[in-house]
Design a protein around this motif. Structure first.
Motif, PDB file in Angstrom:
ATOM      1  N   VAL A 117     -27.661   1.915 -23.129  1.00 16.28           N
ATOM      2  CA  VAL A 117     -28.439   1.191 -24.142  1.00 16.28           C
ATOM      3  C   VAL A 117     -29.065   2.118 -25.182  1.00 16.28           C
ATOM      4  N   PRO A 118     -29.566   3.299 -24.819  1.00 17.14           N
ATOM      5  CA  PRO A 118     -30.122   4.163 -25.873  1.00 17.14           C
ATOM      6  C   PRO A 118     -29.082   4.544 -26.934  1.00 17.14           C
ATOM      7  N   GLU A 119     -27.871   4.851 -26.499  1.00 13.07           N
ATOM      8  CA  GLU A 119     -26.821   5.223 -27.439  1.00 13.07           C
ATOM      9  C   GLU A 119     -26.425   4.049 -28.334  1.00 13.07           C
ATOM     10  N   VAL A 120     -26.318   2.872 -27.745  1.00 11.59           N
ATOM     11  CA  VAL A 120     -25.941   1.682 -28.514  1.00 11.59           C
ATOM     12  C   VAL A 120     -27.022   1.345 -29.538  1.00 11.59           C
ATOM     13  N   LEU A 121     -28.284   1.389 -29.120  1.00 13.03           N
ATOM     14  CA  LEU A 121     -29.379   1.079 -30.047  1.00 13.03           C
ATOM     15  C   LEU A 121     -29.481   2.122 -31.156  1.00 13.03           C
ATOM     16  N   ALA A 122     -29.254   3.388 -30.825  1.00  9.54           N
ATOM     17  CA  ALA A 122     -29.283   4.442 -31.848  1.00  9.54           C
ATOM     18  C   ALA A 122     -28.157   4.236 -32.848  1.00  9.54           C
ATOM     19  N   SER A 123     -26.985   3.892 -32.366  1.00  6.21           N
ATOM     20  CA  SER A 123     -25.860   3.637 -33.259  1.00  6.21           C
ATOM     21  C   SER A 123     -26.136   2.433 -34.145  1.00  6.21           C
ATOM     22  N   ARG A 124     -26.708   1.410 -33.546  1.00  5.19           N
ATOM     23  CA  ARG A 124     -27.055   0.200 -34.317  1.00  5.19           C
ATOM     24  C   ARG A 124     -28.055   0.543 -35.417  1.00  5.19           C
ATOM     25  N   ARG A 126     -28.528   3.484 -36.862  1.00  6.48           N
ATOM     26  CA  ARG A 126     -27.844   4.271 -37.886  1.00  6.48           C
ATOM     27  C   ARG A 126     -27.003   3.376 -38.784  1.00  6.48           C
ATOM     28  N   HIS A 127     -26.363   2.401 -38.190  1.00  7.23           N
ATOM     29  CA  HIS A 127     -25.519   1.479 -38.959  1.00  7.23           C
ATOM     30  C   HIS A 127     -26.365   0.656 -39.940  1.00  7.23           C
ATOM     31  N   LEU A 128     -27.524   0.212 -39.485  1.00  8.25           N
ATOM     32  CA  LEU A 128     -28.398  -0.576 -40.368  1.00  8.25           C
ATOM     33  C   LEU A 128     -28.883   0.230 -41.548  1.00  8.25           C
ATOM     34  N   VAL A 129     -29.136   1.521 -41.334  1.00 12.52           N
ATOM     35  CA  VAL A 129     -29.609   2.402 -42.405  1.00 12.52           C
ATOM     36  C   VAL A 129     -28.520   2.612 -43.449  1.00 12.52           C
ATOM     37  N   THR A 130     -27.271   2.712 -43.001  1.00  8.68           N
ATOM     38  CA  THR A 130     -26.172   2.979 -43.930  1.00  8.68           C
ATOM     39  C   THR A 130     -25.557   1.712 -44.511  1.00  8.68           C
ATOM     40  N   SER A 131     -25.960   0.564 -44.025  1.00 13.20           N
ATOM     41  CA  SER A 131     -25.368  -0.695 -44.523  1.00 13.20           C
ATOM     42  C   SER A 131     -26.035  -1.153 -45.787  1.00 13.20           C
TER      43      SER A 131
END
Length: 131
Positions: A117-124, A126-131
């Motif tokens: 879950v930490p990796e998935v939330l971190a990726s999510r 990062r994705h929100l910041v770049t979207s």
């Protein structure tokens, strides 16, 4: 060899193939993958529960949605509903043998989710910041 090839090679050959659009096993995967099904099955792992206790164990599910989920799981033979002739009436839900057979694969999914879950939330994030 790709990871998908390795998985395919490790899986026994069966007539059903969930990746085929016409495969009847898809309905089983869809039921298990419905929003609350896995949580209900995991909540019943330690034994029968009454509706209110089950609702509290699962969490934020509404009574209406929990009722629909329980009916669907019962229709598929994964849980059993037992009504007792008492006053006030008492109803309990429990896993059937078929439902209990899902506990091992679900435990693996649960462990994976709780570990990653930490990796998935971190990726999510990062994705929100770049979207």
């Amino acid at each position: 060899m790709t990871q998908s090839d390795a998985i395919d090679e490790a899986m026994p050959a069966v007539a059903n193939d969930v990746l085929r659009p016409d495969c009847p096993s898809r309905v089983v995967m869809q039921r298990i993958g419905e929003r609350w099904s896995m949580f209900v099955i995991l909540a019943l792992a330690d034994g029968p529960l009454r509706f209110t206790a089950l609702k509290a164990r699962v969490g934020v599910v509404t009574s209406k949605v929990l009722t629909e989920t329980l009916r669907a799981l019962e229709a598929d033979g994964l849980i059993a509903r037992r009504a007792y002739a008492e006053s006030p009436p008492r109803v309990e839900y429990e896993l059937t043998g078929l439902g209990s057979s899902l506990l091992v694969p679900l435990a693996g999914m649960r462990a994976w989710a709780e570990t990653h879950v930490p990796e998935v939330l971190a990726s999510r994030a990062r994705h929100l910041v770049t979207s």
